[in-house]
Design a protein around this motif. Structure first.
Motif, PDB file in Angstrom:
ATOM      1  N   TRP A 185       0.840  -1.191   0.000  1.00  0.00           N
ATOM      2  CA  TRP A 185       0.000   0.000   0.000  1.00  0.00           C
ATOM      3  C   TRP A 185       0.880   1.246   0.000  1.00  0.00           C
ATOM      4  O   TRP A 185       2.024   1.216   0.444  1.00  0.00           O
ATOM      5  N   ARG A 227     -13.831  -2.338  17.094  1.00  0.00           N
ATOM      6  CA  ARG A 227     -14.039  -2.731  15.692  1.00  0.00           C
ATOM      7  C   ARG A 227     -13.794  -1.556  14.744  1.00  0.00           C
ATOM      8  O   ARG A 227     -13.181  -1.710  13.686  1.00  0.00           O
ATOM      9  N   ARG A 229     -11.943   1.081  15.403  1.00  0.00           N
ATOM     10  CA  ARG A 229     -10.513   1.388  15.455  1.00  0.00           C
ATOM     11  C   ARG A 229      -9.736   0.455  14.503  1.00  0.00           C
ATOM     12  O   ARG A 229      -8.860   0.898  13.749  1.00  0.00           O
ATOM     13  N   ARG A 230     -10.089  -0.812  14.531  1.00  0.00           N
ATOM     14  CA  ARG A 230      -9.423  -1.771  13.657  1.00  0.00           C
ATOM     15  C   ARG A 230      -9.648  -1.427  12.182  1.00  0.00           C
ATOM     16  O   ARG A 230      -8.716  -1.431  11.371  1.00  0.00           O
ATOM     17  N   LEU A 231     -10.901  -1.084  11.862  1.00  0.00           N
ATOM     18  CA  LEU A 231     -11.239  -0.742  10.473  1.00  0.00           C
ATOM     19  C   LEU A 231     -10.401   0.427   9.957  1.00  0.00           C
ATOM     20  O   LEU A 231      -9.775   0.358   8.895  1.00  0.00           O
ATOM     21  N   ASN A 233      -7.663   1.849  11.278  1.00  0.00           N
ATOM     22  CA  ASN A 233      -6.229   1.597  11.315  1.00  0.00           C
ATOM     23  C   ASN A 233      -5.780   0.778  10.115  1.00  0.00           C
ATOM     24  O   ASN A 233      -4.746   1.042   9.510  1.00  0.00           O
ATOM     25  N   ARG A 234      -6.572  -0.211   9.806  1.00  0.00           N
ATOM     26  CA  ARG A 234      -6.222  -1.129   8.726  1.00  0.00           C
ATOM     27  C   ARG A 234      -6.120  -0.410   7.383  1.00  0.00           C
ATOM     28  O   ARG A 234      -5.350  -0.800   6.509  1.00  0.00           O
ATOM     29  N   SER A 235      -6.904   0.636   7.232  1.00  0.00           N
ATOM     30  CA  SER A 235      -6.930   1.314   5.923  1.00  0.00           C
ATOM     31  C   SER A 235      -5.789   2.318   5.753  1.00  0.00           C
ATOM     32  O   SER A 235      -5.671   2.934   4.702  1.00  0.00           O
ATOM     33  N   LEU A 236      -4.921   2.443   6.766  1.00  0.00           N
ATOM     34  CA  LEU A 236      -3.785   3.376   6.687  1.00  0.00           C
ATOM     35  C   LEU A 236      -4.207   4.739   6.128  1.00  0.00           C
ATOM     36  O   LEU A 236      -3.760   5.152   5.045  1.00  0.00           O
TER      37      LEU A 236
ATOM     38  N   ARG B 113      -1.987 -11.653  -2.660  1.00  0.00           N
ATOM     39  CA  ARG B 113      -3.214 -11.220  -1.982  1.00  0.00           C
ATOM     40  C   ARG B 113      -4.407 -12.048  -2.430  1.00  0.00           C
ATOM     41  O   ARG B 113      -5.270 -12.382  -1.629  1.00  0.00           O
ATOM     42  N   THR B 117      -6.973 -14.639  -0.066  1.00  0.00           N
ATOM     43  CA  THR B 117      -8.422 -14.471   0.046  1.00  0.00           C
ATOM     44  C   THR B 117      -9.186 -15.644  -0.564  1.00  0.00           C
ATOM     45  O   THR B 117     -10.203 -16.080  -0.017  1.00  0.00           O
ATOM     46  N   GLN B 143     -10.928  -2.592  -4.572  1.00  0.00           N
ATOM     47  CA  GLN B 143     -10.166  -2.388  -3.337  1.00  0.00           C
ATOM     48  C   GLN B 143      -8.703  -2.070  -3.625  1.00  0.00           C
ATOM     49  O   GLN B 143      -8.038  -1.402  -2.840  1.00  0.00           O
TER      50      GLN B 143
END
Lengths: 258, 258
Positions: A185, A227, A229-231, A233-236, B113, B117, B143
């Protein structure tokens, strides 16, 4: 063109101009045209035809889709020996099983070995006939064989597709010399990524608005904030995205209070 | 089929039957046929066509070269949304520069990736029009984007060739699950490699014959033996090859003495 593109272009010229594609006894001129296109997209230019059944024709030119410079420069010779006489490494494409096994590479290993050699010396990669590939005698003239992995129940790989795969791996090998481990990413991202503190500030802001809207009961929050926060954070998220999100929250908050 | 081939075939079914190739608004039916062939050689089978300009025709069947089962099973839908509605990961193919950058993968990362999945959920890889790819709106539904590296001066990759490269990386990813680090040399070799002692025995035998033949002056051997030792060691000879070489030396030796 970015600076990195320029570096890759210069390096690909150094490493790939010494790599020759040799097509042996090709039946369809259209395949020669498609091969030229496949080569040029990946930065190769040296094509040698060994005793093609038919010469380059209009169909070949049409299929080359503008890679006519490769077709015009292609040399035609009578034998495989002539095609590879100045090459220090000759790799033949082959289906897997042979009565006498030969050093066998996959396309990635073929590319690694090729660009190790092509820094200083010429390399030939040899492709056989559409219907039955290279003969055992031709394969025995090669230092190594390369096998493209295929579905064992249907291994009918088009010859131009095989050339595309081999040339693609050569380009990947060149690019990885310039940029050894590209990130999943955020490559060439236009905005700076948000800091942990900025993300945290946004999540706290979001929680406040969720409570204000009575979606969230502060006495019984359960796992919902974790949940969210995880979402996020994961998306940077980047700094601009976090600012947009906080702007939305501020507007909602104002509207709810008015 | 070898045991390893069987293992790869079973795993490729598990991992690749959940991977869908989506072709958007394709102009030439021949390209759909070539795409089916490219997919089948690598073990993929799920093809969805979004609003193709022309239906599958004889040219498509001819180009599929026997992958007609893929063409017969191909679904045709009106919109990209319909094509990917049951997919958990949607990756769009894209040229590099976009006004808003998106998470960008190279084909190898795309394969990694995808098979992470596809063990449990469906993945779509979306290919655009022959002339201008996917629209920004279509790319925003994905995505992540995947970019096949190309020569910046000529990036005219044929759509079936692009599908070939992406599917090839998927197959490489499946094969590396079964066999993580294939060896350069000696894979599936039919004979056991010679031991250091056997190679040494041969080199000493060779030296003896060289002296007998008066090629080598034992008082002044210089570096010639070191060079020969390097040559034979580098080639990783097997036991049968060493036996053949020693047999030759013994015959020569007998002949010279008689």
């Amino acid at each position: 063109m970015t600076e990195q593109d320029k570096e890759i272009t210069a390096l690909s010229f150094d490493l790939l101009s010494n790599v020759r594609v040799v097509m042996v006894n090709t039946t369809l001129p259209g395949n020669i045209g498609s091969a030229a296109r496949a080569m040029k997209t990946m930065g190769l230019s040296d094509l040698v035809l060994v005793d093609p059944k038919k010469p380059i024709n209009d169909e070949a030119v049409a299929r080359s889709s503008g890679a006519t410079d490769i077709l015009e420069a292609a040399r035609q010779v009578a034998t495989l020996d002539e095609a590879v006489e100045d090459c220090s490494l000759v790799i033949g494409t082959s289906a897997r099983s042979r009565s006498i096994p030969w050093p066998l590479l996959n396309p990635r290993q073929c590319a690694e070995r090729t660009i190790l050699t092509s820094k200083r010396q010429k390399v030939a990669i040899v492709f056989g006939r559409e219907d039955r590939g290279l003969t055992n005698e031709e394969l025995a003239k090669c230092q190594a064989h390369v096998h493209i992995p295929t579905n064992p129940d249907y291994s009918s790989l088009n010859i131009a597709s095989a050339i595309q795969v081999i040339c693609y791996e050569l380009r990947m090998a060149v690019e990885s010399e310039v940029n050894p481990s590209p990130e999943f990413w955020g490559v060439d991202w236009d905005k700076e990524l948000a800091s942990a503190q900025e993300i945290d500030g946004f999540i706290n802001h979001l929680e406040t608005v969720m409570v204000e809207s009575e979606f969230l009961d502060p006495e019984n929050p359960r796992y919902v904030m974790t949940r969210l926060r995880r979402l996020f954070n994961r998306s940077l998220p980047d700094k601009v995205e976090i600012n947009v999100l906080r702007g939305i929250l501020s507007s909602i908050s104002r509207k709810m209070k008015s």
